[in-house]
Enzyme design. Structure first.
Site, short mmCIF file in Angstrom:
data_model
loop_
_atom_site.label_atom_id
_atom_site.label_comp_id
_atom_site.label_asym_id
_atom_site.label_seq_id
_atom_site.Cartn_x
_atom_site.Cartn_y
_atom_site.Cartn_z
N LEU A 58 -2.06 -1.41 -7.09
CA LEU A 58 -0.86 -1.30 -6.27
C LEU A 58 0.02 -2.55 -6.37
O LEU A 58 -0.46 -3.66 -6.12
CB LEU A 58 -1.27 -1.07 -4.80
N ASP A 59 1.28 -2.39 -6.71
CA ASP A 59 2.26 -3.48 -6.77
C ASP A 59 1.89 -4.57 -7.79
O ASP A 59 2.35 -5.71 -7.68
CB ASP A 59 2.48 -4.12 -5.39
#
Lengths: 284, 284, 284, 284
Positions: free
Chosen positions: B227-228
């Protein structure tokens, strides 16, 4: 290894890149940087190339000679080949403002600038002590309308004596004469304290304040005979508001002047600029 | 004239540029853009090249075939050749935030984006009317943990049905499953509302406010399973001060999100990005 | 609670802030924002103040009346008191460019603008469908030199009919007549596609390209009779290089125009601007 | 005329502004600057006020005494009143990096900083010559884990001896001990070479390069016991791309570090910062 930088501009033609890169391949060179640009309106091709080759096997003088005969002439190129070992020699022209001077000499002393500063010329004695502090030769050359011819000659003699490659006007407050401009074509860098073409000439911060702009700027450009009209190398801006006085504009502007001039000096010293048609191609 | 874009990356070797540009010369092509980059640490060569050639004399399919056999294979290249006539097909994934959606559809309608938007997928019905306003097919695909497998399959089916080339998450508030990420590797673009790697995850504006930062940012990146953590395409920031509330941060952030996502979409659609080593080379 | 915004400017005098804040205290008001500015050269005092008070105990009309008699008149103030509940009514003037229009209507639909858009006026039919897409009344008012008086009258009638507070020229390509400027003094906002005062007038991107600038800009200002000479509300810039064509300048400029105009609209609608001496005080 | 700066923060209460401005009026003072801020979440009021009054009629000591009794105590204020004639005395802590040092001393010599620099402390002898060049007392204070207590005591003694008001760590590469932090609470300014909270700790440029960010930054903050976690005073960023090496990041970062630290020093020296809740209110 010998590292070189090649700058080229000429009429756009097919196969230029192939021809140049083939040549680099033929001397077993390794291309570490290549950037090119085509001005479609003017049909002009620009290229900047860095490469390294074995200095034992290939000699820079004969490379230049070969390049001229077999590449530059057939394509009718404007071209330069620089050894990256050879640092350009820069002269500073100053008057009474010291902020750009301190910034440049600080960067120079901190090892950030890949150049030599063998000479500072000023039309005032005021900043001699700053030059001395940094151990740079300082030459006082008075310059007024009345003694223009004499000042010009002194400047030219000093530039020759110190073997100067390019000149930086670090808030120098006198005009540069056409003769010097001609002798150092595209080699004199000025910093103007506005985002040109807005506010050319004197007192741009006062004009900006009066106009109520919300951004102020600074512009570094090569000097031509037309005041503040030369090819722009670099510009930057900062925000201002109603709450800033003219003094605030001037103080904020000093930061812009420092930064923009320092960047222009680096770009020129690293042979990243090509001038054409009163504009610059900057391979940054 | 046929105009094409070539993207290459491979181990750095001598003569790559010469070989490629010789080939373009051999098909009487005119190079209108060439930029290259060498990652010296990883010894990887990257190039983006645009050229035009006579479509009557040379056929794109045979050029690709020749390129593969005689250039790509010998140099072991990762490569793509795109016809500039062929617009990529983009799907938008949205939830309830509408500001990026309005911005993208406004730009699309104003003719600024060289792509097609044949599909909008949302896990909520809320923004159906916006899609209809711009006459873009809107597909409601519910997505929760409980029905993840079903939602994923529906998404994949729609992407296939509409022949989608790349996906843009315009503040889509659900995770994208590993299966979809694998199917669209380096082809799913997200906008995260912070300057990553600061403030990953949920509520970055609240975290930024709490930390008292003086700049906030937004980041557009390709989606990976972490994530990210995917390759960053574009980032930008804006200044904030103590006088701004969290609501001000959010409002200023919307402008950043719009701009950064729009730029990333343009870069991807114009084939200006190459992903390597969880980073992007962006030939802008 | 009733929330109000007070704007004041007058000759600088002692005790203005004390007097105003004492008055707010006397109505048991809570000051939520106060900013002031003194133009030392012109000796002018400016203030913006937001406060909230109990609407049951204090009535806005009598507050205004009291303020006028006991504060504004003694200090000879220019002043305005706005209820924050009352949204200003904005008319858009457009021609054929749609990018600012899409941006404004997208923001409006997304709930970012605290105003009403009851009217779009255009001198062309081209963008009627965009207005309809967003369900905003669209009025076609032809405007050429020959029918200037007629066009002006139609515009004035429509502005009156729709009870318009301020006008935004979203790349409207006709001049606004002195009569309308006088009727909406400091209430007509234009977007000019350069960083004024550089490149006023027509085709600024072309001029910027020719001059070889390294930054381009956009400027939003109130319209006065002198073309591109009115009080500047907001400006911004973006970097360009030799590699950008005029078309690139125009495309990058569209983003600037959108952003700068949107910010100026917000500042005006939130009563954050005061005009004085052809400049703006912007309490942002 | 005596010019003073007043800084206040306290619980938000009605009539604070009126009370303070009434008091200024009572000493026939002229308010030349007033800015205030309310942190609505924490219910804290902040104010910065500059005014001038007749030094013949009013005495600063009695003003302070009156202010404390009749304003500060009733409102339970944290407050400071500074005479603008009294320049703060700043000590520089340095190690081996010289770029911030040159920048600060250049600005100081150019008269841009309204402060005194009576002392430079370093844990290395390397930069003694730079200090001497600018004629600033240089004290070598070795500092390692083993001799921490001794180094700390020497630092404290020197700070006391030179009557230092605040400390600037200009790329000082040792930790500051809790005892010194406690003694100079919110009076020690550090420059960190990343946009915090991204990349805290060592080698942020290397981490930024590895992550492939498109912007790098620098952050100036007050030093607290938590490394790189103190209240942020100022931040700025610059764009980078795939074409920049780690060395380019470091070189570009030097410009950021210089600028951001210089701005933070000015803000602190001009008493424009108030620290609250590990954040700063900066009345710039």
């Amino acid at each position: 290894m010998q590292r070189i930088t090649i700058l080229i501009h000429c009429e756009d033609q097919k196969s230029i890149i192939a021809t140049v890169t083939n040549y680099i391949a033929s001397i077993e060179g390794n291309i570490t940087y290549l950037d090119q640009h085509v001005d479609a309106d003017e049909n002009v091709f620009f290229m900047r190339l860095e490469c390294e080759f074995n200095a034992k096997d290939w000699d820079l003088t004969s490379i230049k000679s070969h390049f001229e005969t077999h590449l530059a002439n057939p394509f009718n190129m404007n071209w330069e080949i620089y050894s990256q070992d050879q640092k350009p020699r820069m002269a500073l022209f100053i008057s009474k403002y010291d902020h750009c001077l301190y910034d440049i000499l600080g960067r120079y002393s901190a090892g950030e600038l890949n150049l030599e500063i063998p000479l500072i010329i000023s039309n005032h004695e005021d900043l001699r002590s700053v030059a001395e502090r940094f151990e740079i030769p300082f030459e006082y050359v008075p310059f007024t309308k009345e003694i223009k011819a004499q000042g010009e000659q002194q400047q030219l003699d000093l530039l020759a004596k110190y073997d100067i490659d390019f000149v930086v006007l670090a808030r120098y407050m006198q005009i540069i004469t056409p003769r010097i401009i001609a002798a150092y074509k595209n080699k004199i860098i000025n910093i103007h304290h506005s985002f040109l073409p807005a506010f050319p000439g004197a007192k741009p911060y006062h004009s900006a304040f009066k106009r109520g702009v919300k951004i102020i700027g600074a512009t570094s450009h090569y000097v031509t005979e037309e005041l503040d009209e030369g090819p722009i190398i670099e510009q930057d801006i900062t925000r201002v508001s109603h709450s800033h006085s003219i003094e605030d504009f001037i103080m904020k502007g000093r930061d812009l002047e420092r930064m923009v001039l320092a960047r222009a000096i680096k770009l020129h010293a690293e042979r990243k600029t090509i001038v054409y048609n009163n504009k610059t191609v900057v391979f940054a």
